[in-house]
Scaffold this active site. Structure first.
Site, PDB file in Angstrom:
ATOM      1  N   CYS A 165      70.766 -52.783  61.469  1.00  0.00           N
ATOM      2  CA  CYS A 165      71.708 -51.711  61.770  1.00  0.00           C
ATOM      3  C   CYS A 165      72.369 -52.005  63.108  1.00  0.00           C
ATOM      4  O   CYS A 165      71.705 -52.363  64.077  1.00  0.00           O
ATOM      5  CB  CYS A 165      71.092 -50.323  61.842  1.00  0.00           C
ATOM      6  N   LYS A 186      70.318 -60.036  60.589  1.00  0.00           N
ATOM      7  CA  LYS A 186      69.970 -61.072  61.552  1.00  0.00           C
ATOM      8  C   LYS A 186      68.823 -60.659  62.457  1.00  0.00           C
ATOM      9  O   LYS A 186      67.944 -61.454  62.759  1.00  0.00           O
ATOM     10  CB  LYS A 186      71.187 -61.433  62.395  1.00  0.00           C
ATOM     11  N   GLU A 208      61.756 -75.182  57.087  1.00  0.00           N
ATOM     12  CA  GLU A 208      63.043 -74.620  57.495  1.00  0.00           C
ATOM     13  C   GLU A 208      64.134 -74.964  56.475  1.00  0.00           C
ATOM     14  O   GLU A 208      64.984 -74.130  56.158  1.00  0.00           O
ATOM     15  CB  GLU A 208      63.392 -75.132  58.906  1.00  0.00           C
ATOM     16  N   TRP A 248      71.645 -51.452  57.673  1.00  0.00           N
ATOM     17  CA  TRP A 248      70.688 -52.218  56.873  1.00  0.00           C
ATOM     18  C   TRP A 248      69.658 -51.194  56.412  1.00  0.00           C
ATOM     19  O   TRP A 248      68.918 -50.638  57.220  1.00  0.00           O
ATOM     20  CB  TRP A 248      70.035 -53.311  57.719  1.00  0.00           C
ATOM     21  N   GLU A 263      67.562 -68.498  51.504  1.00  0.00           N
ATOM     22  CA  GLU A 263      68.150 -67.260  52.017  1.00  0.00           C
ATOM     23  C   GLU A 263      69.648 -67.166  51.785  1.00  0.00           C
ATOM     24  O   GLU A 263      70.172 -66.066  51.635  1.00  0.00           O
ATOM     25  CB  GLU A 263      67.803 -67.035  53.499  1.00  0.00           C
ATOM     26  N   LYS A 322      66.268 -72.059  54.654  1.00  0.00           N
ATOM     27  CA  LYS A 322      67.733 -71.971  54.753  1.00  0.00           C
ATOM     28  C   LYS A 322      68.345 -71.930  53.360  1.00  0.00           C
ATOM     29  O   LYS A 322      69.236 -71.144  53.077  1.00  0.00           O
ATOM     30  CB  LYS A 322      68.223 -73.195  55.529  1.00  0.00           C
ATOM     31  N   ARG A 342      73.975 -57.481  61.754  1.00  0.00           N
ATOM     32  CA  ARG A 342      72.768 -56.649  61.830  1.00  0.00           C
ATOM     33  C   ARG A 342      72.543 -55.822  60.565  1.00  0.00           C
ATOM     34  O   ARG A 342      71.519 -55.159  60.423  1.00  0.00           O
ATOM     35  CB  ARG A 342      72.875 -55.694  63.028  1.00  0.00           C
ATOM     36  N   ASN A 394      69.655 -46.671  64.937  1.00  0.00           N
ATOM     37  CA  ASN A 394      69.034 -47.926  64.511  1.00  0.00           C
ATOM     38  C   ASN A 394      67.541 -47.793  64.795  1.00  0.00           C
ATOM     39  O   ASN A 394      67.163 -47.439  65.906  1.00  0.00           O
ATOM     40  CB  ASN A 394      69.655 -49.079  65.312  1.00  0.00           C
ATOM     41  N   GLY A 395      66.713 -48.057  63.785  1.00  0.00           N
ATOM     42  CA  GLY A 395      65.266 -47.957  63.982  1.00  0.00           C
ATOM     43  C   GLY A 395      64.639 -47.172  62.852  1.00  0.00           C
ATOM     44  O   GLY A 395      65.251 -47.000  61.785  1.00  0.00           O
ATOM     45  N   HIS A 402      48.328 -80.755  45.617  1.00  0.00           N
ATOM     46  CA  HIS A 402      47.182 -79.853  45.471  1.00  0.00           C
ATOM     47  C   HIS A 402      47.561 -78.588  44.705  1.00  0.00           C
ATOM     48  O   HIS A 402      47.123 -77.491  45.048  1.00  0.00           O
ATOM     49  CB  HIS A 402      46.611 -79.507  46.851  1.00  0.00           C
TER      50      HIS A 402
END
Ligand code: F6R
Length: 604
Positions: free
Chosen positions: A2, A599, A477, A74, A484, A481, A28, A100-101, A500
């Site tokens: 947010c 983000k 990574e 968000w 996502e 990437k 955000r 926001n929160g 394994h």
């Protein structure tokens, strides 16, 4: 997670300032967006969808006023609908709030307010706030006191900005979610700013000023043509004014189609900035200030997501220097920390605002640990709460997928371990590789065939990435990437681990990307793992520095210049970033704003 903005402006451009600012905050969250302006009456426009959709909804609507607030969401409580979009209002539409929160005690507050006759129109936790303000106003409190009374009832994390009809100003409060105030019209040190901004992050108003004040937890701000900051008890606080070092133009796309591609291409510069003034090549010494002088006997790294992959890399560097070191997922650490003893505890976070990492660092600090923040964000909560900070200096990163900041983290971790723990022989081997890294990164960007590789495999439904030693975090990574931003399944493994269990999933439709650098034991063993997947018909893409014969076993090769394995990890990662980007682009995905993500993850 947010983005919120408020503006106490000069004229009729406040609405444009708010909407432009929201666009800069969309990294955000981008589930819904809205604005409110306090003119003669309070006017609100909000909609499910992006800021672009908010622009369309605003259309020809005339909304006037020089004081306003805005939000890009968000979702946490309730789906992304028009009703759940912020700003939220009280029953009479006279109080507007963006938040926001997460307000943890919203349910009992809502029950109480509904029992008192308040009507709610959304599923959000936020909506209790305007109704609480309304209650306090009805009890005869001043707008400022009513806002404070409402906030005093909240438990949880919040950055809140509110407008009250008839009051020419903005109220704000912060606890565990970031809020930064922008002053004036850009004149450094301007004692009488004419314009005030308040936002979750500086890019929202950087076009107007480089002078900022960071609010601390428990503080309130009142912006009404002047600025008053008070603590939880109402005592006036004198706040330091900071100057932002990066330019407003850095938050634009500079001709690239996506921020992510721009930021991938900014890596040579980001690496150079991270190295600047910190490395003396002739003596092979490194100076990163205080953190480099800590001489740790043990290090615990705490991080999430991409930053966790950097933490794995950093822990390997310190272990290489003979210092026991381990990387932990911050969210796991926060609830079950290991014995800390005299270990140094290092939080790694691009944003410096990730709630999980902050909470793990606080847990460590409560147990007496010395803490270090390794972050890109000056003035972030992590920066201010930790005992020491090592900045990665990558410049603003807007694309939701972390790219240049991962490179910055790995470079900064090299500098940290070289300064704090490593022997002269290691320094003499690594410093030249770091010196050459910006040029080598540029060479990878200039010569990469990642787009062609992406074209070959963009219809795969599953991708695997393998690497050993320092290439293992890069394998993780590379997979993160890809998944996502392409929404396709991808997994990274320590190369020896694939056999394994997961090897059962490998077939001729499963491209395996293998990172193979140098000519030592790790390279030889990884080549053995390549042969295992080839025997199951998997297409193989090798990322290599050409110092081994891995290319012989590959369907495609992504080359990086020969360098130290520490630098090769950063260079190989650039190739994998480009593969992820081009696969996602070919699939038509929303690259800078992947679904369900934000983000800066400011909730636990
Ligand atoms: C992935 C990504 C996330 C972040 C994670 C931690 O591209 O960006 O996995 O790395 O949310 O964020 P920071 O580094 O801000 O703590």
């Amino acid at each position: 997670m947010c983005g919120i903005i408020g503006c106490f402006g000069r004229g009729d451009d406040t609405l444009d300032t708010l909407v432009d600012g929201l666009e800069k905050l969309e990294y955000r969250g981008y589930d819904s967006a809205g604005v409110a302006l306090a003119g003669e009456t309070l006017a609100v426009c909000k909609t499910a969808g992006t800021v672009e959709e908010l622009r369309s909804a605003l259309g020809a609507r005339s909304m006037a006023g020089h004081v306003g607030i805005g939000h890009t969401r968000w979702s946490t409580h309730g789906p992304p609908t028009d009703e759940n979009a912020h700003p939220h209002l009280d029953c009479e539409g006279e109080v507007a709030v963006v938040h926001n929160g997460i307000i943890e005690n919203y349910q009992p507050l809502r029950d109480e307010l509904e029992a008192a006759g308040h009507r709610f129109t959304s599923d959000t936790d936020t909506e209790v706030v305007p109704h609480l303000v309304e209650e306090a106003l009805a009890a005869g409190e001043s707008p400022e006191r009513a806002f404070r009374s409402a906030v005093e009832r909240l438990e949880g994390s919040y950055a809140i900005v509110a407008l009250v009809e008839g009051h020419d100003g903005l109220f704000a409060a912060r606890n565990d979610s970031p809020l930064v105030i922008g002053l004036g019209d850009g004149t450094a040190g301007d004692p009488n700013p004419e314009q005030f901004f308040i936002a979750s992050d500086v890019p929202a108003f950087r076009a107007f000023t480089d002078q900022v004040i960071y609010l601390d937890d428990g503080e309130f701000a009142h912006l009404d043509g002047g600025l008053t900051v008070t603590d939880a008890e109402g005592n006036r606080q004198s706040k330091a004014v900071n100057t932002i070092e990066w330019a407003a133009t850095e938050t634009g796309k500079s001709g690239y189609e996506h921020f992510m591609l721009k930021e991938i291409h900014e890596q040579p510069r980001a690496i150079r900035q991270c190295l600047r003034g910190r490395v003396d090549e002739r003596s092979a010494t490194v100076d990163v200030g205080e953190p480099g002088e800590l001489s740790p006997t043990g290090v615990q790294f705490l991080a999430c997501g991409t930053s966790y992959h950097a933490a794995l890399y950093g822990a390997a560097l310190f272990r290489d220097a003979g210092v026991p070191a381990q990387a932990f997922y911050a969210h796991e650490y926060a609830t079950a920390p290991p014995p800390i003893g005299d270990d140094l505890v290092v939080g790694i976070s691009q944003s410096g605002e990730t709630a999980d990492t902050l909470s793990a660092l606080r847990e460590a600090a409560n147990r007496g640990a010395r803490t270090v923040a390794l972050t890109n964000t000056v003035g972030s909560t992590m920066d201010r709460e930790c005992d020491h900070t090592l900045y990665i200096r990558s410049g603003p990163e807007i694309g939701v997928a972390a790219t240049k900041t991962f490179a910055g983290q790995l470079v900064a971790l090299n500098l940290f371990s070289l300064a704090a723990a490593e022997r002269a022989t290691t320094r003499r081997a690594v410093v030249p590789a770091l010196r050459d890294l910006p040029g080598d990164a540029q060479q990878v960007l200039d010569e990469s065939n990642a787009e062609a590789v992406a074209a070959e495999y963009d219809s795969a439904k599953s991708y695997f990435f393998i690497g050993r030693g320092l290439q293992f975090p890069v394998a993780l990574e590379g997979a993160l990437k890809l998944k996502e931003i392409s929404y396709e399944h991808a997994e990274g493994f320590a190369a020896g681990e694939l056999k394994h269990g997961t090897l059962a999933l490998v077939d001729d439709q499963t491209p395996v990307f293998a990172l193979v650098v140098g000519d030592g034991e790790k390279a030889r063993k990884t080549i053995g793992n390549i042969k295992e997947v080839e025997a199951r018909d998997a297409p193989v893409v090798v990322v290599t520095d050409g110092q081994n014969d891995a290319a012989r076993y590959a369907d495609h090769v992504l080359r990086v210049p020969a360098s130290h394995p520490r630098a090769a990890a950063i260079l190989g990662n650039i190739q994998l970033q480009l593969v992820a980007y081009h696969v996602a682009d070919r699939l038509g995905r929303s690259i800078d704003r992947p679904r369900n993500l934000a983000k800066s993850v400011t909730v636990e």
